[in-house]
Design a protein around this motif. Structure first.
Motif, PDB file in Angstrom:
ATOM      1  N   LYS A 118      23.194  82.211  52.066  1.00 18.05           N
ATOM      2  CA  LYS A 118      24.142  82.846  51.172  1.00 18.05           C
ATOM      3  C   LYS A 118      24.508  84.213  51.715  1.00 18.05           C
ATOM      4  O   LYS A 118      23.949  84.672  52.700  1.00 18.05           O
ATOM      5  N   LYS A 119      25.430  84.860  51.006  1.00 15.43           N
ATOM      6  CA  LYS A 119      25.790  86.206  51.439  1.00 15.43           C
ATOM      7  C   LYS A 119      24.681  87.171  51.043  1.00 15.43           C
ATOM      8  O   LYS A 119      24.245  88.007  51.831  1.00 15.43           O
ATOM      9  N   TYR A 120      24.245  87.062  49.795  1.00 14.95           N
ATOM     10  CA  TYR A 120      23.138  87.887  49.334  1.00 14.95           C
ATOM     11  C   TYR A 120      21.931  86.977  49.128  1.00 14.95           C
ATOM     12  O   TYR A 120      21.874  86.220  48.160  1.00 14.95           O
ATOM     13  N   ASN A 121      20.980  87.060  50.047  1.00 19.45           N
ATOM     14  CA  ASN A 121      19.814  86.173  49.961  1.00 19.45           C
ATOM     15  C   ASN A 121      18.655  86.877  49.272  1.00 19.45           C
ATOM     16  O   ASN A 121      18.376  88.044  49.541  1.00 19.45           O
ATOM     17  N   PRO A 165      22.830  92.050  52.766  1.00 12.98           N
ATOM     18  CA  PRO A 165      23.470  93.301  53.205  1.00 12.98           C
ATOM     19  C   PRO A 165      22.990  94.504  52.401  1.00 12.98           C
ATOM     20  O   PRO A 165      23.153  95.636  52.848  1.00 12.98           O
ATOM     21  N   ARG A 166      22.380  94.256  51.232  1.00 13.48           N
ATOM     22  CA  ARG A 166      21.896  95.378  50.423  1.00 13.48           C
ATOM     23  C   ARG A 166      20.556  95.907  50.913  1.00 13.48           C
ATOM     24  O   ARG A 166      20.064  96.904  50.416  1.00 13.48           O
ATOM     25  N   PHE A 167      19.963  95.183  51.826  1.00 12.72           N
ATOM     26  CA  PHE A 167      18.666  95.608  52.331  1.00 12.72           C
ATOM     27  C   PHE A 167      18.854  96.438  53.589  1.00 12.72           C
ATOM     28  O   PHE A 167      19.674  96.137  54.445  1.00 12.72           O
ATOM     29  N   GLY A 168      18.101  97.501  53.698  1.00  9.15           N
ATOM     30  CA  GLY A 168      18.137  98.302  54.915  1.00  9.15           C
ATOM     31  C   GLY A 168      16.759  98.850  55.197  1.00  9.15           C
ATOM     32  O   GLY A 168      15.972  99.080  54.277  1.00  9.15           O
TER      33      GLY A 168
END
Lengths: 275, 168
Positions: A118-121, A165-168
């Protein structure tokens, strides 16, 4: 003579019985330790080959239990690691003192839901606030980092996967020590992008990327992956593609890491920023 | 499962393998060891030759002994039950004797008759086997307990087999 034969034939069952029983009885009595060992050895050789095959199957069937045991042992060993302790180099401690204050506590958990396409996993784990899980705790597995806990219920928690993408995370190149943010750019499930590496840094394909320890979520030196390719972006900074060490498609046992000093660090940083 | 020699040979082989590979690995609380291979002797036709049964008993006993490393112990017990089986059958025969076209099965002889028949054979076998194994009467009651519990388990497995394997 014929009468004798007839007699034997008539009582053949009884005679056979007596002979066989005496034979068995003698076997029991005469087989001392040596004969028994020989006897045992002969049968055992064949038996071993067969039961080996069976044992393999049994091992396979008990693999779930065995995995659980190993994961629990891993948690225990992680907690004993020297890097889980904070060593304060002040006058009162001496070099080589490993009995510091515990900084990282590992909590073993099992993945019960996971996505990679998915896009946000997100990843759901079978441990929650009852087991000491809090938001913003790091999640790693044996191979490398996995993500960060996002929301927690009593017995479960949901973690941001690295493939989100929200994870960094702040990463560093092991050899040179240059660090920069690493995140996933919605590409394939085994690559992430590391940015902000200055153009004068020496980079080789295959260099190991580890966590830098900044941000007080991940401990320092957790495995992230290796450099698979890099290119200069805008002339000044490298954009590095990192092949992730974690196989997200086969995630099962993970460790959630609590940083015991996190609140202290964050309070301190916030009070400084507010000034 | 008719009377021909082939099914009997298959039963022989299958039961030896089941015993060695499956039931020898069942150790409830350490001392319950079901010896389900006895089923072979229970299932033989009513009019099966006595001397051939003794030979089969010795063969099966020795094979099991070889694999379990207990020379003589199993053969002593199997030869004995091969010998006493006709007597046991006579003892619990129905009033009008056995119909030689039938086989000793639950489906043909009824559950009560079968349990009685199997229990007698199993208890005789287990008694001889366990006492021959320890080869002393020093732990008489402990061995007796083992005989009793193992017999119950063997009987349960054997009766269950009647419902799952030998249904028709």
């Amino acid at each position: 003579m014929r009468n004798l034969l007839r007699l034997i034939f008539q009582y053949r069952v009884l005679i056979l019985f007596i002979i066989f029983e005496i034979f068995s009885f003698v076997l029991i009595i005469v087989t001392g330790s040596y004969q028994e060992a020989r006897f045992y050895h002969a049968g055992q050789k064949l038996n071993n080959t067969i039961s080996n095959k069976f044992q393999n199957t049994r091992d396979y069937l008990s693999i779930y239990k065995e995995n659980k045991r190993l994961a629990e042992e891993n948690t225990r060993l992680y907690n004993l690691l020297k890097s889980s302790y904070r060593i304060s180099y002040v006058d009162s401690s001496f070099a080589g003192d490993t009995i510091g204050v515990r900084q990282y506590t590992y909590i073993g958990a099992r993945v019960i839901n996971n996505s990679v396409n998915k896009k946000y996993n997100y990843i759901t784990l079978d441990k929650g606030s009852n087991q000491g899980i809090e938001p913003e705790m790091a999640v790693i597995c044996d191979e490398g980092i996995v993500g960060m806990v996002k929301t927690v219920s009593e017995n479960f928690c949901v973690a941001l996967s690295l493939l989100n993408p929200r994870f960094g995370v702040s990463a560093k190149i092991k050899n040179s020590g240059f660090y920069g943010p690493l995140s996933w750019k919605e590409t394939s499930a085994d690559n992430a992008i590391m940015e902000d590496i200055p153009h004068h840094a020496i980079i080789n394909i295959g260099d190991t990327i580890l966590t830098s320890g900044y941000g007080s979520v991940f401990p320092e030196n957790c495995m992230i992956g290796v450099i698979s390719k890099f290119k200069l972006k805008g002339g000044n900074y490298y954009e590095i593609t990192v092949k992730l060490a974690t196989d997200f498609q086969r995630l099962n046992r993970v460790q959630v890491i609590r940083n015991e000093f996190r609140n202290e660090i964050i309070t301190l940083e916030q009070s400084t920023a507010n000034e | 499962m008719s009377k021909g020699p082939i099914p009997i040979i298959i039963q022989f082989v299958v039961l030896v393998l089941l015993q060695l590979l499956l039931f020898n690995n069942i150790r409830f609380s350490g001392f319950i060891n079901p010896y389900v291979y006895v089923l072979f002797f229970i299932l033989l036709p009513f009019d099966f030759s006595g001397s051939l049964m003794l030979v089969l008993g010795l063969a099966m006993g020795l094979i099991l002994d070889l694999f379990m490393g207990t020379p003589g112990v199993h053969s002593l017990a199997t030869v004995l039950i091969a010998f006493v089986r006709p007597g046991v059958l006579n003892l619990i025969a129905p009033h009008d004797g056995y119909d030689l076209n039938t086989l000793p099965r639950v489906s043909q002889m009824g559950l009560i008759w079968f349990v009685k028949y199997a229990a007698i054979i199993i208890v005789i076998h287990h008694l001889v086997l366990f006492y021959a194994e320890v080869f002393s009467f020093s732990h008489f009651f402990f061995t007796l307990l083992k005989v009793f519990l193992s017999s119950v388990f063997t009987l349960v497995f054997i009766v269950l087999s009647q419902f799952f394997v030998f249904r028709k």
